[in-house]
Design an enzyme around this catalytic site. Structure first.
Site, short mmCIF file in Angstrom:
data_model
loop_
_atom_site.label_atom_id
_atom_site.label_comp_id
_atom_site.label_asym_id
_atom_site.label_seq_id
_atom_site.Cartn_x
_atom_site.Cartn_y
_atom_site.Cartn_z
N HIS A 68 92.76 -64.78 38.98
CA HIS A 68 91.56 -63.81 39.24
C HIS A 68 91.91 -62.81 40.09
O HIS A 68 93.21 -62.85 40.82
CB HIS A 68 90.41 -64.41 39.88
CG HIS A 68 90.74 -65.29 41.02
ND1 HIS A 68 90.85 -66.58 41.19
CD2 HIS A 68 91.16 -64.75 42.51
CE1 HIS A 68 90.95 -66.83 42.45
NE2 HIS A 68 91.29 -65.64 43.22
P1 TYD Z 1 88.88 -70.76 43.05
O1 TYD Z 1 89.01 -69.59 43.94
O2 TYD Z 1 88.41 -70.34 41.61
O3 TYD Z 1 90.17 -71.51 43.29
P2 TYD Z 1 91.74 -70.91 42.84
O4 TYD Z 1 91.91 -69.51 42.95
O5 TYD Z 1 92.46 -71.68 44.01
O6 TYD Z 1 92.49 -71.48 41.50
O7 TYD Z 1 87.85 -71.81 43.64
C1 TYD Z 1 87.66 -73.18 42.98
C2 TYD Z 1 86.37 -73.77 43.31
O8 TYD Z 1 86.26 -73.80 44.67
C3 TYD Z 1 85.54 -72.85 42.69
O9 TYD Z 1 84.41 -73.47 42.14
C4 TYD Z 1 84.72 -71.93 44.20
C5 TYD Z 1 85.23 -73.04 45.20
N1 TYD Z 1 85.38 -72.38 46.48
C6 TYD Z 1 84.51 -72.43 47.42
O10 TYD Z 1 83.44 -73.07 47.35
N2 TYD Z 1 84.76 -71.66 48.68
C7 TYD Z 1 85.98 -71.20 49.12
O11 TYD Z 1 86.23 -70.65 49.94
C8 TYD Z 1 87.03 -71.28 47.78
C9 TYD Z 1 88.32 -70.52 47.98
C10 TYD Z 1 86.57 -71.54 46.69
#
Ligand code: TYD
Length: 138
Positions: free
Chosen positions: A54
């Site tokens: 992303h």
């Molecule tokens: P995501 O940012 O998509 O993970 P990555 O980039 O590491 O693959 O986040 C994964 C899940 O965690 C998503 O459901 C959102 C949640 N999340 C939070 O609730 N708070 C946060 O600060 C972060 C980074 C993620």
């Protein structure tokens, strides 16, 4: 969103060393060029898995391999760059407007992320084609 992968650099953080080990300190606007509003860390990433996939509209991040190693792919829609992180006193500054993917996690790796804003799903761009469109000159 005119940022490019060349706006992202490795920041060499301080290391306070003594016989009992090392300490690295990260402070807002001293070692990182933003106010730290949030910290999170990734761990227990299964072998072969990737994270990220992303971009962010506003968010600055400092990404640190607090333990072990992993690779970060940065993509500005034109240029791509892969950065290997494998030292706890090196941080990758990731500016807004870049697609990123984290992969090749070593066993037991811990990815510490310090960010300039609190969590906000509206700040994410999760669709790569939409990302590339947003990067085109207006
Ligand atoms: P995501 O940012 O998509 O993970 P990555 O980039 O590491 O693959 O986040 C994964 C899940 O965690 C998503 O459901 C959102 C949640 N999340 C939070 O609730 N708070 C946060 O600060 C972060 C980074 C993620």
């Amino acid at each position: 969103m005119i940022t490019t992968v060349y706006d992202c650099n490795i920041l060499v953080l301080n290391k306070i060393h003594n016989n009992a080990g090392n300490i690295t300190v990260i402070e807002s606007n001293i070692n990182v060029p933003f106010d730290i509003k949030r910290a999170y860390y990734l761990y227990d990433v299964p072998g072969g898995e990737s994270r990220g996939g992303h971009a962010h509209k506003q968010l600055y991040q400092l990404i640190v391999a607090a333990s072990g190693s992993f690779d970060v792919l940065l993509d500005d829609g034109i240029n791509k760059k892969i950065v290997k992180l494998n030292r706890p006193n090196y941080g990758l500054l990731v500016v807004p407007g870049l697609w990123r993917e984290l992969f090749e996690f070593s066993s037991g790796a811990i990815c510490l992320v310090l960010t300039s804003h609190k969590y906000d799903e509206h700040d994410y761009i999760r669709d790569y084609e939409q990302f590339v469109k947003m990067k085109l000159p207006q």
